[in-house]
Scaffold this motif. Structure first.
Motif, short mmCIF file in Angstrom:
data_model
loop_
_atom_site.label_atom_id
_atom_site.label_comp_id
_atom_site.label_asym_id
_atom_site.label_seq_id
_atom_site.Cartn_x
_atom_site.Cartn_y
_atom_site.Cartn_z
N LYS A 167 46.69 30.08 28.80
CA LYS A 167 46.09 30.92 27.76
C LYS A 167 46.71 32.32 27.78
CE LYS A 167 41.72 28.39 27.96
NZ LYS A 167 40.30 28.40 28.39
N ASP A 168 46.74 32.93 26.59
CA ASP A 168 47.24 34.29 26.42
C ASP A 168 46.10 35.21 26.01
OD1 ASP A 168 50.11 34.04 26.88
OD2 ASP A 168 50.13 32.80 25.07
N ARG A 204 42.73 44.40 24.42
CA ARG A 204 43.90 44.98 23.76
C ARG A 204 43.64 46.46 23.53
NH1 ARG A 204 43.97 42.60 19.02
NH2 ARG A 204 45.34 40.85 19.56
N SER A 205 44.49 47.29 24.08
CA SER A 205 44.42 48.74 23.89
C SER A 205 45.78 49.19 23.37
CB SER A 205 44.10 49.47 25.20
OG SER A 205 42.82 49.08 25.67
N GLY A 206 45.83 49.49 22.09
CA GLY A 206 47.11 49.83 21.48
C GLY A 206 48.02 48.62 21.48
N SER A 210 45.82 42.41 27.93
CA SER A 210 45.61 41.95 29.30
C SER A 210 44.64 40.77 29.32
CB SER A 210 45.07 43.08 30.18
OG SER A 210 43.84 43.57 29.67
N LEU A 211 44.76 39.96 30.36
CA LEU A 211 43.90 38.78 30.52
C LEU A 211 43.70 38.50 32.00
CD1 LEU A 211 42.48 36.20 29.38
CD2 LEU A 211 44.69 35.06 29.57
N LYS A 251 47.45 38.14 33.21
CA LYS A 251 48.58 38.40 32.32
C LYS A 251 48.51 39.82 31.77
CE LYS A 251 49.67 33.74 30.64
NZ LYS A 251 50.02 32.93 29.46
N LEU A 252 49.68 40.45 31.67
CA LEU A 252 49.86 41.71 30.97
C LEU A 252 51.01 41.53 29.98
CD1 LEU A 252 49.65 44.39 33.83
CD2 LEU A 252 47.97 44.01 32.01
#
Length: 762
Positions: A167-168, A204-206, A210-211, A251-252
Motif C-alpha cells: 500500500k501507498d 500528506r503535507s504539501g 507518509s505511511l 513509506k515516505l
C-alpha cells in the motif's frame, strides 16, 4: 463427487457465460459496473494494462478482496483461485505457491518488484526454509501470472509469478491537498485462535506523503478436524503451537516536481513460534531402536527491507517514463529443535555405552542478503500509423546465501559433543538481466502483438571453510528468453488471445551442493553439474467483457527440459534407505484448461442491483520422468504436483449504498484418482512399503462472508467457513504419504470455523 459431474456442470457454465456475453455484442451502452477483466495488471507486461488486453492468464486480488474475504495469510489468499494452491506442513506453516503444478522455487515471488528468498526443503522437519514473509494487511494488490514469464521477470519465473504490491500513502488520502488518515482494526479467527491488531497512519503535507502500518498477530496451531486417526490411535490433532508476528511497513514519498517523484520504503516482519511436536513422541527415529521421548521446536523467520525509488516523467526522445529502484533485503529462517530419545547399547556417535538416553539440540540457520537494482523505461511511438509501446530495462542483483547446521548432544544438562556443518557452501551470486518488449497496435486498435526478449547472466562464487571444506568448481550461466503474444478483438465484447513464451531457471545452490551422509541409512549426493531448467509454453484463450459481466476460457500446454528432480539411485549395504541425487530429467509436460467468469445477475435476470455470480474452474494433467525402486528411469509418469480438478461458484451482493454486502462461496474439488498418482516419486519411502499413496477423496465446502457499515467510519466483517463441517484433505499437504499412515488425520483441514473483524477509520 465425481470428476465428470464437475466437468459437465462448469464447462456448461463457461459456454453459457460466453454465449450470453456474445449476445450483447451489438449493445452500444458501455458497462456501468466493473468486471473481472477490467482489473489492472503490471506484472504481466511491465506496463499497466487491463486484464482483457494481455495475452496471458492473470489473476488479480485487491486489498478490498482480502478484507471482504477475511484472508489472514497466503493460504487464505488463494482459497478461491483454482489452479493456485499453497503448501502447509504444520510446523513451518504456509510455504510456497503452486501454480498449475509448478511449485517451490519455480514460482517467482516479488514484493514491490523485489525478489523474495528461496525455499529449501530437505524433507527433514528440522531443516526447511519457506517463503512466507508477507503480511496481507500491508498489501494493496496481488497479481498471479500463470505460466512461464522469464522474458519479463527473468530466472525462477519458469512456473509463474506471484507479485505483491504494498500500500501507498495515496491509497488512504484524498487525491489532492493536505490530508490525514488513521484507522484501527482488530480481528479474531477461531481456526487458529488468532487475534490480530492493525494500526494505520497516513498523511500528506504539501508535497510530502507518509505511511505507517503496524500489525501484531498472536495465534495457536491451526485446528485439524480432530480426533484419533482413522487407521489407529496416532495423534490426529494438530501439535500445540504458539505463534507471534510483528509486521511494520513505513513509506515516505516526495513530489519534487510535476516530473519527478522519489520515495523510501522500510519493511520489517518477524514471526516466532513454539511447537510441542506431540505427534513425534513415541516415534522411532531413523537409525535408532528407541523412540522419541520429547520433541520441541522453536522457530523464527525475519525479513528486513530498505528501498528507494525515483519516478521520472520525461517524455524525451529516449523514454516517456523512467522508474528505478534500489533495495537491500535480508531474509532469515532459524529452526531450533530439541529432542530426547533412547539409544542403542552399542556406542553411537562416540557416546559411552553407559548412556541410556540421548538429548539433542539442532540449530539450523538459512539467510539470504541481497542488493537489487531495477531500471525500467517506456516509450510510446507511432510509426507509419502503427502504434508502438516500447518497454525496456535492466536488473542487477547481488545475493549472499548462508546456511549453518549446529547439532549439540546433551547428557545431564552438560554438552557432551557438538557438530557444526553447512549443507551447502556459502555463496555470492551476481545476476544481470536486460529486456526489451514492444506492444504493437494494429488494425484500428483491434490487434495487439507483443514480442519480447531478455538476456540473463548468473555468476555464483562459492566459499569453502571448515564447515564445508569440499572444493567446488563455480559455474556461470546465461540464457536468452523470448515470447510472442497477441490479442485480437473480434467485437467490442469478444476477443481472443494467444502467447508463446519461454521460461528459464538456474539450479538452486542446495540442489547442486547439498550432501548428507548418515552411515548405514542414507546418502544424498551433490551434483554441481546441473544444467538450468527451461520451458516452452503455449497459451490460447477466448474472452468476453461486456455489460453482463466477463468470462475467460484458457487452454495451455507447457513443456519442460532439464527438469531438476531428486532421483533414487538404488541402495547398498552401507546405505540401506538409499542413495539420492538431484538430476536433470526431460520429457515433462503439463496441459490444462481454466475458466473464470463474473455474471451481473441484475443485468441478466433482473436480480437486485449489485448481485453477481462468480465461477472458476481449473483442470491440469502432467507427465514426467521419474525413477523406480531399482533406480531405473520411468517415462510418462504422472506428476504428483498437479492438483485435482477444482471449481468455485460464488453468489455475491454489494448494496448500491456500499454499506453492506457478502458472498456465499461453494468450493468443489474432485478426488485424486489413483491412476493420476505416481508411486515412484520417492521410491524408497519407508512409510509406503507397498507403494500405495493416499488419494484424497473429493469434497465440497461452503463459506459465507458478510460486511456491514453501521456508521460511515466503522466496518464490521464476519465469515463462517466450512459451514457443513466437512472433513477433507488438500492434496498438496498429503502427497507422498501412505494410505496406511497413522497420522493422516493430522493433515485434515479445519472443521466449521469463523472469523470476525472491526475496522474504525478516522
Amino acid at each position: 463427487m465425481s470428476l465428470p459431474t464437475i466437468q459437465k456442470t462448469h464447462l456448461a457454465l463457461a459456454v453459457m457465460a460466453i454465449a450470453t456475453a456474445s449476445a450483447q455484442a451489438e449493445e452500444t451502452l458501455p458497462s456501468t459496473q466493473p468486471t473481472l477483466l477490467d482489473q489492472v495488471t503490471v506484472s504481466a507486461t511491465r506496463t499497466e494494462q487491463t486484464l482483457d488486453s494481455v495475452a496471458s492468464s492473470v489473476d488479480v486480488t485487491t486489498a478490498d478482496d482480502i478484507e471482504k474475504r477475511m484472508a489472514n495469510d497466503i493460504n487464505d489468499l488463494v482459497r478461491y483461485e483454482p489452479g493456485v494452491t499453497v503448501t502447509d506442513d504444520g510446523r513451518t506453516g504456509a510455504g510456497s505457491f503452486n501454480i498449475r503444478g509448478m511449485d517451490a522455487n519455480r514460482v517467482k515471488i516479488t514484493v514491490d518488484g523485489v525478489d523474495q528468498a528461496k525455499a529449501f526443503d530437505s524433507t527433514k522437519m528440522f531443516l526447511r526454509s519457506q517463503r512466507n514473509f508477507i503480511d496481507l494487511e500491508t498489501i494493496k494488490a496481488v497479481e498471479v501470472v500463470k505460466g512461464p514469464a522469464s522474458t519479463v521477470h527473468g530466472s525462477d519465473a519458469i512456473g509463474g509469478v506471484v507479485a505483491f504490491v504494498t500500500k501507498d500513502p495515496a491509497d488512504f488520502l484524498k487525491p489532492e491537498g493536505d490530508d490525514s488518515y488513521a484507522s484501527l482494526k482488530g480481528g479474531y479467527s477461531s481456526a487458529d485462535s488468532a487475534f490480530s491488531e492493525t494500526g494505520t497512519l497516513a498523511n500528506r503535507s504539501g508535497d510530502l506523503e507518509s505511511l505507517l502500518i503496524y500489525t501484531r498477530r498472536d495465534a495457536k496451531e491451526t485446528q485439524t478436524h480432530g480426533g484419533a486417526d482413522v487407521n489407529g490411535d496416532a495423534r490426529g490433532e494438530a501439535d500445540p503451537k504458539d505463534i507471534g508476528v510483528n509486521n511494520v511497513l513505513g513509506k515516505l514519498q516526495y513530489q519534487l516536481s510535476d516530473a519527478h517523484r522519489i520515495g523510501v520504503t522500510a519493511e520489517w516482519r518477524e514471526l516466532k513460534s513454539d511447537t510441542d511436536l506431540l505427534s513425534m513422541v513415541g516415534v522411532t527415529p531413523e537409525g535408532n531402536d528407541a523412540p522419541y521421548e520429547k520433541f520441541i521446536a522453536k522457530d523464527s523467520t525475519q525479513r528486513k527491507r530498505i528501498g528507494v525509488f525515483h519516478d521520472w516523467e520525461a517524455f524525451n526522445s529516449a523514454f516517456d517514463t523512467l522508474h528505478w529502484s534500489l533495495n537491500w533485503q535480508e531474509s532469515e529462517t532459524n529452526q531450533i529443535t530439541n529432542d530426547k530419545m533412547g539409544v542403542n547399547t552399542e556406542t553411537r556417535r562416540g557416546f559411552p555405552e553407559r548412556l541410556e538416553t540421548q538429548e539433542r539440540k539442532k540449530d539450523y540457520l538459512y539467510k539470504e542478503t541481497s542488493w537489487q537494482f531495477d531500471l525500467n523505461m517506456a516509450k510510446e511511438l507511432s510509426i507509419d500509423s502503427v502504434s508502438h509501446l516500447f518497454s525496456y530495462g535492466l536488473a542487477f542483483e547481488r545475493k549472499e546465501q548462508n546456511n549453518l547446521n549446529k547439532t549439540t548432544y546433551i547428557q545431564d544438562t552438560k554438552n557432551e559433543g557438538e557438530e557444526i556443518s553447512r549443507y551447502a557452501p556459502k555463496a555470492t551470486v551476481n545476476s544481470v538481466g536486460v529486456y526489451l518488449q514492444d506492444e504493437i497496435t494494429l488494425l484500428d486498435d483491434r490487434l495487439t502483438v507483443t514480442p519480447g526478449i531478455r538476456y540473463d547472466s548468473f555468476s555464483p562464487k562459492t566459499e569453502t571453510d571448515q564447515y564445508y571444506p569440499t572444493e567446488v568448481k563455480d559455474k556461470s550461466y546465461d540464457n536468452w528468453s523470448a515470447k510472442l503474444g497477441s490479442v485480437y478483438k473480434f467485437t467490442d465484447i469478444i476477443s481472443g488471445f494467444a502467447q508463446i513464451s519461454q521460461g528459464f531457471g538456474t539450479p538452486d545452490m542446495f540442489a547442486m551442493y547439498f550432501e548428507e551422509k548418515v552411515p548405514g541409512i542414507v546418502h544424498v549426493k551433490p551434483n554441481p553439474n546441473l544444467k538450468p531448467e527451461k520451458s516452452e509454453s503455449i497459451e490460447v484463450g477466448l474472452r468476453a467483457n461486456g455489460s453482463l459481466g466477463s468470462a475467460e476460457l484458457t487452454f495451455f500446454y507447457n513443456q519442460y527440459d532439464d527438469f531438476i528432480e531428486q532421483v533414487y539411485l538404488g541402495r547398498n549395504s552401507q546405505y540401506r534407505a538409499g542413495i539420492y541425487q538431484y538430476q536433470n530429467l526431460d520429457d515433462t509436460t503439463i496441459k490444462g484448461v481454466e475458466f473464470k467468469g463474473n455474471l451481473w445477475l441484475d443485468e441478466a435476470v433482473g436480480a437486485p442491483m449489485g448481485t453477481s455470480l462468480k465461477t472458476a474452474i481449473a483442470w491440469s494433467k502432467g507427465k514426467g520422468t521419474l525413477t523406480d525402486a531399482s533406480g531405473s528411469l520411468l517415462e510418462n509418469e504422472p506428476l504428483n504436483s498437479i492438483a485435482p480438478l477444482t471449481a468455485v461458484i460464488g453468489l455475491g451482493y454489494d448494496a448500491p449504498s456500499e454499506n453492506w454486502g457478502g458472498e456465499l462461496m461453494w468450493t468443489l474439488v474432485a478426488e485424486k484418482e489413483k491412476d493420476d498418482i505416481s508411486q515412484n516419486d520417492t521410491a524408497a519411502d519407508e512409510t509406503r512399503p507397498n507403494g500405495d499413496q493416499f488419494a484424497t477423496p473429493g469434497y465440497g465446502i461452503v463459506d459465507m462472508t458478510t460486511y456491514y457499515k453501521p456508521v460511515k467510519d466503522v466496518t464490521l466483517t464476519a465469515g463462517i467457513f466450512n459451514i457443513a463441517d466437512k472433513k477433507y484433505w488438500k492434496w498438496d499437504d498429503v502427497r507422498g504419504l501412505s494410505s496406511t499412515y497413522e497420522g493422516l488425520n493430522r493433515y485434515t483441514q479445519s472443521g466449521r470455523n469463523f472469523s470476525v473483524s472491526v475496522k474504525w477509520e478516522i
